[in-house]
Write a protein that holds these residues in place. Structure first.
Motif, short mmCIF file in Angstrom:
data_model
loop_
_atom_site.label_atom_id
_atom_site.label_comp_id
_atom_site.label_asym_id
_atom_site.label_seq_id
_atom_site.Cartn_x
_atom_site.Cartn_y
_atom_site.Cartn_z
N PHE A 46 0.83 -1.21 0.00
CA PHE A 46 0.00 0.00 0.00
C PHE A 46 0.87 1.26 0.00
CE2 PHE A 46 -3.62 -2.53 2.06
CZ PHE A 46 -4.26 -2.72 0.85
N ALA A 47 1.96 1.23 0.75
CA ALA A 47 2.86 2.39 0.80
C ALA A 47 3.49 2.64 -0.58
CB ALA A 47 3.93 2.19 1.86
N ILE A 48 3.82 1.58 -1.28
CA ILE A 48 4.40 1.71 -2.63
C ILE A 48 3.34 2.25 -3.59
CG2 ILE A 48 5.36 0.47 -4.61
CD1 ILE A 48 6.60 -1.50 -2.50
N LEU A 49 2.16 1.63 -3.58
CA LEU A 49 1.10 2.03 -4.51
C LEU A 49 0.62 3.46 -4.27
CD1 LEU A 49 -0.92 -1.30 -4.64
CD2 LEU A 49 0.47 -0.30 -6.46
N SER A 50 0.67 3.91 -3.02
CA SER A 50 0.22 5.27 -2.71
C SER A 50 1.32 6.30 -2.94
CB SER A 50 -0.25 5.35 -1.25
OG SER A 50 0.87 5.22 -0.37
N GLY A 51 2.54 5.85 -3.22
CA GLY A 51 3.64 6.77 -3.47
C GLY A 51 4.40 7.19 -2.23
N ARG A 52 4.02 6.65 -1.06
CA ARG A 52 4.74 6.99 0.17
C ARG A 52 6.12 6.33 0.18
NH1 ARG A 52 1.69 4.84 4.62
NH2 ARG A 52 0.72 3.53 3.06
N MET A 53 6.25 5.21 -0.51
CA MET A 53 7.55 4.56 -0.68
C MET A 53 7.79 4.46 -2.18
SD MET A 53 7.61 1.60 2.26
CE MET A 53 9.38 1.59 2.51
N LYS A 54 9.02 4.76 -2.57
CA LYS A 54 9.35 4.80 -3.99
C LYS A 54 10.54 3.88 -4.28
CE LYS A 54 7.84 9.61 -4.46
NZ LYS A 54 6.59 9.29 -3.93
N PRO A 55 10.72 3.50 -5.56
CA PRO A 55 11.88 2.68 -5.90
C PRO A 55 13.16 3.32 -5.37
CG PRO A 55 10.41 2.83 -7.77
CD PRO A 55 9.87 3.78 -6.73
N GLY A 56 13.99 2.49 -4.76
CA GLY A 56 15.24 2.96 -4.20
C GLY A 56 15.18 3.27 -2.72
N ASP A 57 13.97 3.40 -2.17
CA ASP A 57 13.84 3.63 -0.73
C ASP A 57 14.35 2.41 0.02
OD1 ASP A 57 12.73 6.12 -1.07
OD2 ASP A 57 10.68 5.52 -0.53
N ARG A 58 15.10 2.66 1.06
CA ARG A 58 15.67 1.59 1.88
C ARG A 58 14.70 1.24 3.01
NH1 ARG A 58 19.37 1.17 6.38
NH2 ARG A 58 20.58 -0.73 6.15
N LEU A 59 14.43 -0.04 3.16
CA LEU A 59 13.59 -0.50 4.25
C LEU A 59 14.42 -0.64 5.51
CD1 LEU A 59 11.59 -3.23 2.32
CD2 LEU A 59 10.66 -1.15 3.30
N PRO A 60 13.76 -0.62 6.66
CA PRO A 60 14.50 -0.85 7.91
C PRO A 60 15.07 -2.27 7.92
CG PRO A 60 12.13 -0.62 8.33
CD PRO A 60 12.34 -0.39 6.88
N THR A 61 16.10 -2.46 8.70
CA THR A 61 16.66 -3.80 8.82
C THR A 61 15.63 -4.72 9.47
OG1 THR A 61 17.57 -3.46 11.02
CG2 THR A 61 19.00 -2.87 9.14
N ILE A 62 15.80 -6.00 9.23
CA ILE A 62 14.89 -6.99 9.81
C ILE A 62 14.87 -6.86 11.32
CG2 ILE A 62 14.61 -9.48 10.23
CD1 ILE A 62 15.58 -9.87 7.29
N ARG A 63 16.03 -6.75 11.89
CA ARG A 63 16.14 -6.67 13.35
C ARG A 63 15.48 -5.41 13.90
NH1 ARG A 63 19.98 -9.38 16.78
NH2 ARG A 63 20.69 -10.18 14.80
N SER A 64 15.73 -4.25 13.27
CA SER A 64 15.17 -3.00 13.81
C SER A 64 13.64 -2.97 13.67
CB SER A 64 15.80 -1.78 13.15
OG SER A 64 15.41 -1.67 11.80
N LEU A 65 13.12 -3.48 12.55
CA LEU A 65 11.67 -3.51 12.38
C LEU A 65 11.03 -4.49 13.36
CD1 LEU A 65 9.23 -2.39 10.95
CD2 LEU A 65 9.56 -4.09 9.13
N ALA A 66 11.69 -5.62 13.59
CA ALA A 66 11.16 -6.60 14.56
C ALA A 66 11.10 -5.99 15.96
CB ALA A 66 12.03 -7.86 14.56
N VAL A 67 12.12 -5.24 16.33
CA VAL A 67 12.13 -4.58 17.64
C VAL A 67 11.01 -3.55 17.72
CG1 VAL A 67 13.44 -3.00 19.12
CG2 VAL A 67 14.56 -5.00 18.14
N ASP A 68 10.88 -2.71 16.67
CA ASP A 68 9.85 -1.67 16.67
C ASP A 68 8.44 -2.26 16.73
OD1 ASP A 68 11.72 0.33 16.56
OD2 ASP A 68 11.54 0.66 14.40
N LEU A 69 8.23 -3.36 16.01
CA LEU A 69 6.90 -3.98 15.97
C LEU A 69 6.70 -5.02 17.07
CD1 LEU A 69 6.42 -4.44 12.12
CD2 LEU A 69 5.50 -2.64 13.60
N LYS A 70 7.75 -5.24 17.86
CA LYS A 70 7.70 -6.22 18.95
C LYS A 70 7.25 -7.59 18.43
CE LYS A 70 6.69 -2.68 22.39
NZ LYS A 70 6.84 -1.53 21.55
N THR A 71 7.92 -8.02 17.37
CA THR A 71 7.61 -9.31 16.76
C THR A 71 8.91 -10.06 16.47
OG1 THR A 71 6.27 -10.39 15.06
CG2 THR A 71 7.55 -8.50 14.36
#
Length: 148
Positions: A46-71
């Motif tokens: 949804f973020a890509i389709l809405s234009g909030r994320m664009k080609p070349g944008d870097r995603l958070p690391t697996i570890r950092s996103l897991a910590v943020d989402l508590k998963t």
């Protein structure tokens, strides 16, 4: 049944203005029945389709996103892995995971379902604040005029 919502703001790597970064919010609903990795995939799409994320944008690391989402990091790895197989993400060893040029394909019913979900939460939040339907419509119209 009440849902448990977890939000994590993820800063995009591009700086828009000095000291200000654009953020992407992930919302996980532990009670909606969809697996967590599927919710993450859907929100990135949804973020890509809405234009909030664009080609070349870097995603958070697996570890950092897991910590943020508590998963579990394996959950994030599964989501990233599936999106990489579909060509939506590209991983560069030692550099990170990035949005590719390939756009995700969303089924019309999936997009409609997401819109209705967001709208339902918004309307309920407004009701909880005591906003009547007519007042809500006026607020939306006023907001849209200001943003035009």
């Amino acid at each position: 049944m009440n849902s448990t919502i977890v939000r994590a703001a993820i800063a995009k790597p591009q700086i828009l203005h000095k000291g200000q970064e654009e953020t992407i919010n992930f919302t996980l609903d532990m009670d909606n029945g969809a697996p967590i990795y599927r919710q993450i995939i859907q929100q990135i799409e949804f973020a890509i389709l809405s234009g909030r994320m664009k080609p070349g944008d870097r995603l958070p690391t697996i570890r950092s996103l897991a910590v943020d989402l508590k998963t579990n990091p394996n959950t994030i790895a599964k989501a990233y892995g599936e999106m990489e197989i579909r060509g939506i993400l590209e991983t560069q060893v030692g550099s990170g995971t990035y949005i590719s040029d390939k756009k995700p394909v969303m089924e019309d019913d999936s997009l409609h379902r997401k819109i209705m979900e967001v709208l339902s939460r918004f309307v309920q939040d407004m009701r909880d604040l005591g906003v009547e339907n007519r007042e809500l419509i006026k607020l939306i119209e006023s907001y849209m005029k200001e943003k035009s």
